[in-house]
Design a protein around this motif. Structure first.
Motif, PDB file in Angstrom:
ATOM      1  N   LEU A   1       0.837  -1.203   0.000  1.00  0.00           N
ATOM      2  CA  LEU A   1       0.000   0.000   0.000  1.00  0.00           C
ATOM      3  C   LEU A   1       0.868   1.248   0.000  1.00  0.00           C
ATOM      4  O   LEU A   1       0.578   2.219  -0.710  1.00  0.00           O
ATOM      5  N   ASP A   2       1.913   1.237   0.786  1.00  0.00           N
ATOM      6  CA  ASP A   2       2.828   2.380   0.833  1.00  0.00           C
ATOM      7  C   ASP A   2       3.432   2.632  -0.552  1.00  0.00           C
ATOM      8  O   ASP A   2       3.564   3.787  -0.993  1.00  0.00           O
ATOM      9  N   LYS A   3       3.760   1.572  -1.253  1.00  0.00           N
ATOM     10  CA  LYS A   3       4.383   1.681  -2.575  1.00  0.00           C
ATOM     11  C   LYS A   3       3.425   2.295  -3.602  1.00  0.00           C
ATOM     12  O   LYS A   3       3.802   3.209  -4.347  1.00  0.00           O
ATOM     13  N   VAL A   4       2.183   1.820  -3.635  1.00  0.00           N
ATOM     14  CA  VAL A   4       1.239   2.351  -4.628  1.00  0.00           C
ATOM     15  C   VAL A   4       0.845   3.791  -4.296  1.00  0.00           C
ATOM     16  O   VAL A   4       0.544   4.584  -5.192  1.00  0.00           O
ATOM     17  N   LEU A   5       0.855   4.132  -3.010  1.00  0.00           N
ATOM     18  CA  LEU A   5       0.561   5.514  -2.624  1.00  0.00           C
ATOM     19  C   LEU A   5       1.652   6.464  -3.115  1.00  0.00           C
ATOM     20  O   LEU A   5       1.357   7.574  -3.579  1.00  0.00           O
ATOM     21  N   LEU A   6       2.887   6.034  -3.029  1.00  0.00           N
ATOM     22  CA  LEU A   6       3.986   6.851  -3.536  1.00  0.00           C
ATOM     23  C   LEU A   6       3.866   7.036  -5.041  1.00  0.00           C
ATOM     24  O   LEU A   6       4.101   8.127  -5.570  1.00  0.00           O
ATOM     25  N   GLU A   7       3.488   5.988  -5.744  1.00  0.00           N
ATOM     26  CA  GLU A   7       3.325   6.044  -7.199  1.00  0.00           C
ATOM     27  C   GLU A   7       2.198   6.988  -7.597  1.00  0.00           C
ATOM     28  O   GLU A   7       2.243   7.638  -8.654  1.00  0.00           O
ATOM     29  N   ALA A   8       1.174   7.100  -6.745  1.00  0.00           N
ATOM     30  CA  ALA A   8       0.016   7.951  -7.053  1.00  0.00           C
ATOM     31  C   ALA A   8       0.401   9.411  -7.232  1.00  0.00           C
ATOM     32  O   ALA A   8      -0.283  10.164  -7.935  1.00  0.00           O
ATOM     33  N   LYS A   9       1.505   9.813  -6.617  1.00  0.00           N
ATOM     34  CA  LYS A   9       1.937  11.211  -6.713  1.00  0.00           C
ATOM     35  C   LYS A   9       2.369  11.591  -8.125  1.00  0.00           C
ATOM     36  O   LYS A   9       2.472  12.778  -8.453  1.00  0.00           O
ATOM     37  N   ASN A  10       2.607  10.592  -8.962  1.00  0.00           N
ATOM     38  CA  ASN A  10       3.072  10.860 -10.330  1.00  0.00           C
ATOM     39  C   ASN A  10       1.942  11.216 -11.286  1.00  0.00           C
ATOM     40  O   ASN A  10       2.206  11.570 -12.436  1.00  0.00           O
ATOM     41  N   TYR A  11       0.703  11.115 -10.817  1.00  0.00           N
ATOM     42  CA  TYR A  11      -0.449  11.381 -11.690  1.00  0.00           C
ATOM     43  C   TYR A  11      -1.014  12.772 -11.407  1.00  0.00           C
ATOM     44  O   TYR A  11      -1.562  13.019 -10.331  1.00  0.00           O
ATOM     45  N   GLU A  12      -0.861  13.665 -12.376  1.00  0.00           N
ATOM     46  CA  GLU A  12      -1.341  15.032 -12.201  1.00  0.00           C
ATOM     47  C   GLU A  12      -2.715  15.251 -12.827  1.00  0.00           C
ATOM     48  O   GLU A  12      -3.501  16.057 -12.333  1.00  0.00           O
ATOM     49  N   ASP A  13      -3.012  14.555 -13.916  1.00  0.00           N
ATOM     50  CA  ASP A  13      -4.328  14.676 -14.550  1.00  0.00           C
ATOM     51  C   ASP A  13      -5.402  14.112 -13.621  1.00  0.00           C
ATOM     52  O   ASP A  13      -5.240  13.016 -13.062  1.00  0.00           O
ATOM     53  N   ALA A  14      -6.489  14.860 -13.440  1.00  0.00           N
ATOM     54  CA  ALA A  14      -7.512  14.477 -12.460  1.00  0.00           C
ATOM     55  C   ALA A  14      -8.129  13.116 -12.762  1.00  0.00           C
ATOM     56  O   ALA A  14      -8.317  12.298 -11.854  1.00  0.00           O
ATOM     57  N   LEU A  15      -8.449  12.858 -14.024  1.00  0.00           N
ATOM     58  CA  LEU A  15      -9.079  11.581 -14.381  1.00  0.00           C
ATOM     59  C   LEU A  15      -8.099  10.430 -14.213  1.00  0.00           C
ATOM     60  O   LEU A  15      -8.449   9.384 -13.643  1.00  0.00           O
ATOM     61  N   GLU A  16      -6.874  10.596 -14.697  1.00  0.00           N
ATOM     62  CA  GLU A  16      -5.885   9.531 -14.581  1.00  0.00           C
ATOM     63  C   GLU A  16      -5.553   9.248 -13.120  1.00  0.00           C
ATOM     64  O   GLU A  16      -5.356   8.098 -12.725  1.00  0.00           O
ATOM     65  N   SER A  17      -5.511  10.304 -12.322  1.00  0.00           N
ATOM     66  CA  SER A  17      -5.256  10.130 -10.888  1.00  0.00           C
ATOM     67  C   SER A  17      -6.378   9.345 -10.225  1.00  0.00           C
ATOM     68  O   SER A  17      -6.135   8.403  -9.456  1.00  0.00           O
ATOM     69  N   ALA A  18      -7.631   9.717 -10.530  1.00  0.00           N
ATOM     70  CA  ALA A  18      -8.779   9.011  -9.951  1.00  0.00           C
ATOM     71  C   ALA A  18      -8.784   7.549 -10.366  1.00  0.00           C
ATOM     72  O   ALA A  18      -9.082   6.661  -9.554  1.00  0.00           O
ATOM     73  N   LYS A  19      -8.461   7.281 -11.628  1.00  0.00           N
ATOM     74  CA  LYS A  19      -8.407   5.894 -12.114  1.00  0.00           C
ATOM     75  C   LYS A  19      -7.359   5.100 -11.354  1.00  0.00           C
ATOM     76  O   LYS A  19      -7.582   3.949 -10.965  1.00  0.00           O
ATOM     77  N   TYR A  20      -6.200   5.704 -11.145  1.00  0.00           N
ATOM     78  CA  TYR A  20      -5.131   5.009 -10.438  1.00  0.00           C
ATOM     79  C   TYR A  20      -5.540   4.698  -9.004  1.00  0.00           C
ATOM     80  O   TYR A  20      -5.316   3.583  -8.511  1.00  0.00           O
ATOM     81  N   TYR A  21      -6.136   5.665  -8.351  1.00  0.00           N
ATOM     82  CA  TYR A  21      -6.570   5.436  -6.966  1.00  0.00           C
ATOM     83  C   TYR A  21      -7.605   4.318  -6.896  1.00  0.00           C
ATOM     84  O   TYR A  21      -7.605   3.508  -5.967  1.00  0.00           O
ATOM     85  N   ARG A  22      -8.487   4.275  -7.880  1.00  0.00           N
ATOM     86  CA  ARG A  22      -9.516   3.228  -7.881  1.00  0.00           C
ATOM     87  C   ARG A  22      -8.904   1.850  -8.161  1.00  0.00           C
ATOM     88  O   ARG A  22      -9.204   0.869  -7.472  1.00  0.00           O
ATOM     89  N   GLU A  23      -8.058   1.770  -9.163  1.00  0.00           N
ATOM     90  CA  GLU A  23      -7.562   0.472  -9.632  1.00  0.00           C
ATOM     91  C   GLU A  23      -6.432  -0.097  -8.764  1.00  0.00           C
ATOM     92  O   GLU A  23      -6.301  -1.311  -8.642  1.00  0.00           O
ATOM     93  N   TYR A  24      -5.626   0.783  -8.199  1.00  0.00           N
ATOM     94  CA  TYR A  24      -4.449   0.297  -7.474  1.00  0.00           C
ATOM     95  C   TYR A  24      -4.490   0.589  -5.972  1.00  0.00           C
ATOM     96  O   TYR A  24      -4.301  -0.316  -5.163  1.00  0.00           O
ATOM     97  N   VAL A  25      -4.720   1.841  -5.613  1.00  0.00           N
ATOM     98  CA  VAL A  25      -4.695   2.183  -4.187  1.00  0.00           C
ATOM     99  C   VAL A  25      -5.847   1.524  -3.443  1.00  0.00           C
ATOM    100  O   VAL A  25      -5.652   0.888  -2.399  1.00  0.00           O
ATOM    101  N   PHE A  26      -7.053   1.656  -3.993  1.00  0.00           N
ATOM    102  CA  PHE A  26      -8.216   1.065  -3.330  1.00  0.00           C
ATOM    103  C   PHE A  26      -8.074  -0.448  -3.219  1.00  0.00           C
ATOM    104  O   PHE A  26      -8.410  -1.035  -2.181  1.00  0.00           O
ATOM    105  N   GLU A  27      -7.568  -1.095  -4.262  1.00  0.00           N
ATOM    106  CA  GLU A  27      -7.395  -2.551  -4.229  1.00  0.00           C
ATOM    107  C   GLU A  27      -6.348  -2.949  -3.192  1.00  0.00           C
ATOM    108  O   GLU A  27      -6.500  -3.957  -2.490  1.00  0.00           O
ATOM    109  N   ALA A  28      -5.278  -2.171  -3.084  1.00  0.00           N
ATOM    110  CA  ALA A  28      -4.251  -2.464  -2.068  1.00  0.00           C
ATOM    111  C   ALA A  28      -4.820  -2.288  -0.663  1.00  0.00           C
ATOM    112  O   ALA A  28      -4.461  -3.036   0.265  1.00  0.00           O
ATOM    113  N   MET A  29      -5.705  -1.319  -0.494  1.00  0.00           N
ATOM    114  CA  MET A  29      -6.371  -1.129   0.794  1.00  0.00           C
ATOM    115  C   MET A  29      -7.217  -2.342   1.147  1.00  0.00           C
ATOM    116  O   MET A  29      -7.229  -2.797   2.304  1.00  0.00           O
ATOM    117  N   GLN A  30      -7.923  -2.875   0.156  1.00  0.00           N
ATOM    118  CA  GLN A  30      -8.789  -4.034   0.398  1.00  0.00           C
ATOM    119  C   GLN A  30      -7.994  -5.252   0.837  1.00  0.00           C
ATOM    120  O   GLN A  30      -8.399  -5.980   1.759  1.00  0.00           O
TER     121      GLN A  30
END
Length: 695
Positions: free
Chosen positions: A636-665
């Protein structure tokens, strides 16, 4: 015990107070503004302001605030005292029409979706005279709209009022064709509000509830809601006292709190008001949510309005009961005794059907949030597929019109109980469908997809605007028609032919419906990230621009705000999970591991002829899960760090849904299993049993 008739509206500058305190001409002008949306002159505003101030001061008010609804989804307020310095070094209490009409909060620190830069700070609030002012916490609250220096809309009230105007304009055109002269058509709403109550001391020990509003960890308790014994069950004394107190506070503010009961999940409840004009109902719902939280604190409780505070039991929604009414009090969605012969009703019904089908994606966007994604389609709330329930009688009538056949009258039947002592009564002509996202319930539509924390302005902006668009199309056709009755029937027939796919009277929770909806071509926007981009599509922009609700820039900014809000919500939840897992769960689990292994070691060293096979198995499983927990924390820590690389709002939201949220689960699964193994006294925070069953 409070005398309801005496306390109701006692803290509201309502029509009764206005009539007592304002000159007749001023009262008449203000009432016309409230009823018809007419502009109010500055002279009138001065008189109103003076009377409002005097009344508020008598109520103990020392300050006033322009109360507005920015894009945060909650309310905002800046308090100013009534005082002005006098020549003798003292103060006098003043409040002018200018101060009533206009305020100037900082507009730079609210969500704007790129409409405003940080250095562009000037914003304006403007008095909404259609919604009553009120006194709360020694302050006069003045409902206002909020916009930027450049004229951009930065709030939820302004577009709601615009959408109501748009529908009013087109509905009057339709009614004029039926020979009716009405001055105004307003939409009405009664929002049913679900919520949870938990003990305040328990709450204070859960960092996830404090920071995110929901539990990010928690093993399923032995008992949940499966016995169905909480729904409409006896209300616990502590909760009942809270509900009584809440009713009193809401009644003082003129809020028509009507119904209260236990909901399905343990510790879950509902409050439902009598319907009111959409604008006022929206203000009242915001006040209701605020008062729910404030009153809970007096009783040692905390009110949770998150859509899914607890996994494994029902979440909370908000049912938006929507209709249209004329200035003469006629409900335009009232079928009457013979719906098949009520052409006016059938035309307005057809308009709603077409609007819901054509703008289903916007309705879905209007209820989109990270919290609501947990509810929709989870057998506790309607699916993400927007469909509508009409019931057997209306569906049969519309199908007959489509086929060119005569619809038969539905026989009125009595409710038979088989007990002679019980009174007989006439049954409704159709059942209700609690699985439908948009259900007709007799003389209104119940939009059931809303999450419990959402402002009802968004869904009603979409409803009002989309129905206004269809009514305009229908009105244009009636303008050109020579035979009104024939044209209405033709419109209804065409509507059924083209849009009957959206009508579904069956079980919306079933897998079969998901497959059937796909065959019908209905959208299934499962997550907020799937839905939100639809708001910025050309079709949506065209709709909102045409009716003067939003500019293209404002539409795109709101899309940006929704996507950013989604990503920020998941980010906060993920950071909270990491904090709890690293600082609370892992230390507790490691300590418990030590105790288990030390106990095992002692038994082995004693050399007794006893088996330790089970202890070894238990210790091994505990150790492996602990190792897995540490791995999931790292992931989870790793995917959260990667999330900082997404500046576009849609791409950022997609990343949080597909990777961060799944890692949380996946982290939660391991932590929750560990909770079932670790001794209760060793677990670092209250469990689901503590939270749900000790209220």
């Amino acid at each position: 015990m409070a005398n309801v008739s005496e306390i109701f509206g006692c803290n509201v500058f309502n029509e009764t107070v206005m009539q007592e305190r304002l000159p007749k001409n001023t009262f008449k002008a203000l009432k016309k503004t409230m009823a018809e949306g007419k502009e109010l002159s500055r002279d009138i505003a001065d008189v109103v302001a003076a009377a409002m101030k005097d009344w508020a001061v008598e109520k103990g008010a020392t300050h006033y605030t322009h109360w507005f609804q920015p894009m945060t989804g909650i309310t905002a307020e800046k308090h100013d005292a009534f005082i002005s310095p006098s020549a003798d070094g003292k103060v006098i209490l003043e409040f002018s029409g200018k101060e009533l009409i206009k305020g100037e909060p900082d507009a730079s620190s609210f969500p704007s979706g790129g409409l405003r830069a940080t250095f562009e700070a000037r914003g304006y609030t403007t008095w909404d005279p259609t919604s009553y002012a009120f006194v709360k916490d020694d302050t006069l609250y003045i409902p206002t709209a909020f916009g930027s220096y450049g004229g951009e809309v930065l709030d939820k009230k302004t577009p709601l009022l615009r959408s109501m105007e748009a529908l009013n304009k087109q509905a009057i055109r339709i009614l004029n064709k039926f020979g009716k002269s009405v001055t105004r058509v307003t939409t009405t709403v009664g929002p049913e509000q679900e919520y949870f109550l938990v003990d305040k001391e328990m709450y204070a020990k859960r960092k996830d509830l404090i920071l995110t509003g929901r539990t990010l960890f928690g093993a399923k308790p032995a008992k949940g809601q499966e016995l169905e014994d909480h729904y409409f069950g006896n209300i616990r004394t502590r909760v009942s006292e809270y509900m009584k107190d809440l009713d009193n506070e809401l009644w003082k503010l003129g809020i028509l709190a009507k119904t209260k009961h236990n909901e399905v999940a343990p510790a879950q409840h509902e409050l439902a008001p009598i319907f009111g004009t959409t604008n006022i109902a929206t203000d009242h719902n915001q006040l209701t949510m605020e008062m729910m939280k404030k009153v809970a604190e007096r009783h040692g409780l905390v009110c949770l309005l998150h859509e899914k505070p607890f996994a494994g039991v029902n979440g909370s929604g908000k049912h938006n009961n929507w209709s249209m009414s004329t200035s003469e009090g006629e409900n335009l969605l009232e079928p009457g005794k013979s719906p098949k012969d009520n052409t006016q009703f059938l035309l307005f019904l057809a308009a709603v059907i077409k609007a819901v089908d054509e703008y289903a994606d916007l309705l879905r966007v209007s209820v989109a949030s990270a919290g609501n994604d947990h509810r929709l389609g989870a057998n506790e709330a309607p699916p993400a597929i927007i469909s509508m329930f009409l019931g057997d009688e209306l569906t049969n009538i519309l199908e007959c019109i489509e086929k060119g056949e005569a619809a038969s009258e539905t026989a009125r039947c009595f409710m038979e109980t088989g007990v002679s002592a019980l009174p007989r009564f006439v049954k409704d002509t159709t059942d209700r469908n609690r699985t439908s996202p948009f259900a007709f319930t007799g003389n209104k539509f119940e939009f059931r997809s809303l999450g419990s924390s959402v402002s009802i302005s968004g869904p009603n902006i979409v409803l009002n605007t989309s129905v206004a668009e269809v009514l305009e199309e229908f009105a244009d056709r009636l303008d050109a028609a020579t035979d009104l009755e024939a044209e209405v029937m033709a419109i209804v027939k065409e509507t059924m032919k083209d849009h009957k796919r959206v009508i579904f009277n069956g079980n919306n929770y079933s897998d079969e419906w998901v497959e059937e909806a796909e065959r019908r071509g209905l959208l299934n926007l499962k997550t907020s990230v799937d839905a939100i981009p639809r708001f910025g599509m050309e079709k949506s922009i065209k709709l909102f621009e045409k009716h003067g609700i939003f500019t293209a820039t404002e539409v795109k900014s709101r899309c940006e705000i929704l996507l950013e809000g989604y990503a920020k919500t998941i980010n906060i939840e993920a950071l909270t999970m990491l904090d709890m897992a690293q600082k609370e769960i892992l230390p507790a689990v490691l300590k418990y591991n030590k105790e288990v292994f030390e106990t095992l070691k002692v038994k082995q060293e004693l050399g007794l002829n006893v088996s330790v096979e089970k202890e070894v198995s238990y210790a091994t499983k505990l150790s492996n899960l602990t190792e897995s927990l540490m791995s999931k924390i790292e992931e989870l820590d790793k995917v959260l760090l990667e999330a900082k690389n997404y500046e576009d709002a849609l791409e950022s939201a997609k990343y949080y849904r597909e990777y961060v949220f799944e890692a949380m689960q996946t982290l939660r699964v391991v932590a929750d299993e560990l909770e079932t193994m670790v001794a209760s006294v060793a677990w670092p925070f209250p469990t689901y049993v503590d939270l749900l069953f000790y209220v």
